[in-house]
Design a protein around this motif. Structure first.
Motif, mmCIF file in Angstrom:
data_model
loop_
_atom_site.group_PDB
_atom_site.id
_atom_site.type_symbol
_atom_site.label_atom_id
_atom_site.label_comp_id
_atom_site.label_asym_id
_atom_site.label_seq_id
_atom_site.Cartn_x
_atom_site.Cartn_y
_atom_site.Cartn_z
ATOM 1 N N GLU A 164 0.809 -1.213 0.000
ATOM 2 C CA GLU A 164 0.000 0.000 0.000
ATOM 3 C C GLU A 164 0.844 1.265 0.000
ATOM 4 O O GLU A 164 1.997 1.255 0.395
ATOM 5 C CB GLU A 164 -0.937 0.006 1.204
ATOM 6 N N ARG A 165 0.194 2.329 -0.450
ATOM 7 C CA ARG A 165 0.788 3.663 -0.472
ATOM 8 C C ARG A 165 -0.246 4.627 0.079
ATOM 9 O O ARG A 165 -1.403 4.638 -0.374
ATOM 10 C CB ARG A 165 1.152 4.041 -1.900
ATOM 11 N N GLY A 166 0.147 5.417 1.064
ATOM 12 C CA GLY A 166 -0.763 6.399 1.642
ATOM 13 C C GLY A 166 -1.149 7.473 0.641
ATOM 14 O O GLY A 166 -0.320 7.910 -0.155
ATOM 15 N N ILE A 167 -2.411 7.883 0.697
ATOM 16 C CA ILE A 167 -2.900 8.905 -0.243
ATOM 17 C C ILE A 167 -3.567 10.077 0.478
ATOM 18 O O ILE A 167 -4.192 10.915 -0.171
ATOM 19 C CB ILE A 167 -3.863 8.298 -1.290
ATOM 20 N N VAL A 168 -3.431 10.120 1.799
ATOM 21 C CA VAL A 168 -3.982 11.227 2.578
ATOM 22 C C VAL A 168 -2.864 11.818 3.429
ATOM 23 O O VAL A 168 -1.796 11.230 3.580
ATOM 24 C CB VAL A 168 -5.150 10.761 3.484
ATOM 25 N N ASP A 169 -3.128 12.971 4.023
ATOM 26 C CA ASP A 169 -2.121 13.593 4.881
ATOM 27 C C ASP A 169 -1.899 12.736 6.128
ATOM 28 O O ASP A 169 -2.732 11.916 6.500
ATOM 29 C CB ASP A 169 -2.545 15.015 5.260
ATOM 30 N N LYS A 170 -0.757 12.921 6.767
ATOM 31 C CA LYS A 170 -0.356 12.085 7.899
ATOM 32 C C LYS A 170 -1.356 12.157 9.053
ATOM 33 O O LYS A 170 -1.646 11.147 9.696
ATOM 34 C CB LYS A 170 1.045 12.478 8.375
ATOM 35 N N THR A 171 -1.904 13.326 9.334
ATOM 36 C CA THR A 171 -2.869 13.462 10.425
ATOM 37 C C THR A 171 -4.094 12.583 10.179
ATOM 38 O O THR A 171 -4.556 11.877 11.083
ATOM 39 C CB THR A 171 -3.287 14.937 10.592
ATOM 40 N N THR A 172 -4.603 12.610 8.966
ATOM 41 C CA THR A 172 -5.762 11.773 8.622
ATOM 42 C C THR A 172 -5.388 10.300 8.692
ATOM 43 O O THR A 172 -6.111 9.491 9.272
ATOM 44 C CB THR A 172 -6.276 12.130 7.215
ATOM 45 N N PHE A 173 -4.250 9.947 8.108
ATOM 46 C CA PHE A 173 -3.798 8.554 8.101
ATOM 47 C C PHE A 173 -3.665 8.029 9.530
ATOM 48 O O PHE A 173 -4.178 6.957 9.868
ATOM 49 C CB PHE A 173 -2.453 8.460 7.371
ATOM 50 N N ASP A 174 -2.980 8.798 10.378
ATOM 51 C CA ASP A 174 -2.718 8.371 11.749
ATOM 52 C C ASP A 174 -4.003 8.172 12.553
ATOM 53 O O ASP A 174 -4.018 7.397 13.509
ATOM 54 C CB ASP A 174 -1.799 9.360 12.454
ATOM 55 N N ARG A 175 -5.066 8.845 12.166
ATOM 56 C CA ARG A 175 -6.349 8.693 12.855
ATOM 57 C C ARG A 175 -6.862 7.253 12.749
ATOM 58 O O ARG A 175 -7.557 6.772 13.640
ATOM 59 C CB ARG A 175 -7.356 9.664 12.243
ATOM 60 N N TYR A 176 -6.527 6.551 11.659
ATOM 61 C CA TYR A 176 -7.053 5.205 11.422
ATOM 62 C C TYR A 176 -6.053 4.082 11.737
ATOM 63 O O TYR A 176 -6.406 2.916 11.653
ATOM 64 C CB TYR A 176 -7.535 5.094 9.976
ATOM 65 N N VAL A 177 -4.839 4.448 12.111
ATOM 66 C CA VAL A 177 -3.834 3.428 12.426
ATOM 67 C C VAL A 177 -4.252 2.546 13.603
ATOM 68 O O VAL A 177 -4.128 1.314 13.521
ATOM 69 C CB VAL A 177 -2.447 4.061 12.635
ATOM 70 N N PRO A 178 -4.781 3.088 14.712
ATOM 71 C CA PRO A 178 -5.197 2.202 15.808
ATOM 72 C C PRO A 178 -6.266 1.182 15.371
ATOM 73 O O PRO A 178 -6.198 0.014 15.776
ATOM 74 C CB PRO A 178 -5.738 3.166 16.868
ATOM 75 N N ALA A 179 -7.199 1.587 14.548
ATOM 76 C CA ALA A 179 -8.226 0.657 14.057
ATOM 77 C C ALA A 179 -7.607 -0.391 13.141
ATOM 78 O O ALA A 179 -8.009 -1.570 13.162
ATOM 79 C CB ALA A 179 -9.331 1.421 13.331
ATOM 80 N N HIS A 180 -6.630 0.011 12.338
ATOM 81 C CA HIS A 180 -5.921 -0.937 11.467
ATOM 82 C C HIS A 180 -5.184 -1.969 12.315
ATOM 83 O O HIS A 180 -5.271 -3.172 12.047
ATOM 84 C CB HIS A 180 -4.949 -0.182 10.565
ATOM 85 N N ILE A 181 -4.489 -1.530 13.342
ATOM 86 C CA ILE A 181 -3.761 -2.442 14.216
ATOM 87 C C ILE A 181 -4.725 -3.400 14.907
ATOM 88 O O ILE A 181 -4.465 -4.611 14.978
ATOM 89 C CB ILE A 181 -2.908 -1.652 15.232
ATOM 90 N N ALA A 182 -5.836 -2.893 15.398
ATOM 91 C CA ALA A 182 -6.842 -3.756 16.032
ATOM 92 C C ALA A 182 -7.375 -4.783 15.041
ATOM 93 O O ALA A 182 -7.581 -5.952 15.393
ATOM 94 C CB ALA A 182 -7.978 -2.904 16.600
#
Length: 88
Positions: A8-26
């Motif tokens: 994968e390659r991120g396509i949004v700004d880091k703040t937006t991306f980081d908002r969903y990282v905890p849900a991705h890890i879960a």
């Protein structure tokens, strides 16, 4: 079970991306608990990351990827490939 790789390659700004990282890890922890032998991470010197996991078929792998919070929230573009192991 076959192995699959979502690159994968991120396509949004880091703040937006980081908002969903905890849900991705879960979500990855749920995959591990369900027996998919999932692993996830990011490239140290290159933007983007990878999810490696087992699934019964390409269709099952596509369904797993579609439920990933990073995909559901349009944070990444990705490629999905079956990975054929040559040496273990």
């Amino acid at each position: 079970m076959p192995l699959f790789v979502k690159v994968e390659r991120g396509i949004v700004d880091k703040t937006t991306f980081d908002r969903y990282v905890p849900a991705h890890i879960a979500y990855v922890k749920e995959l591990i608990a369900a027996g998919y032998k999932a692993r996830t991470g990011y490239w140290a010197s290159y933007g983007g990351g990878m999810l490696l996991f087992e699934a019964e078929s390409l269709a099952a792998a596509e369904a797993i990827v579609a439920r990933d919070p990073l995909v559901r929230n349009h944070c990444v573009e990705y490629e999905l490939h079956e990975w054929c192991v040559v040496v273990e």
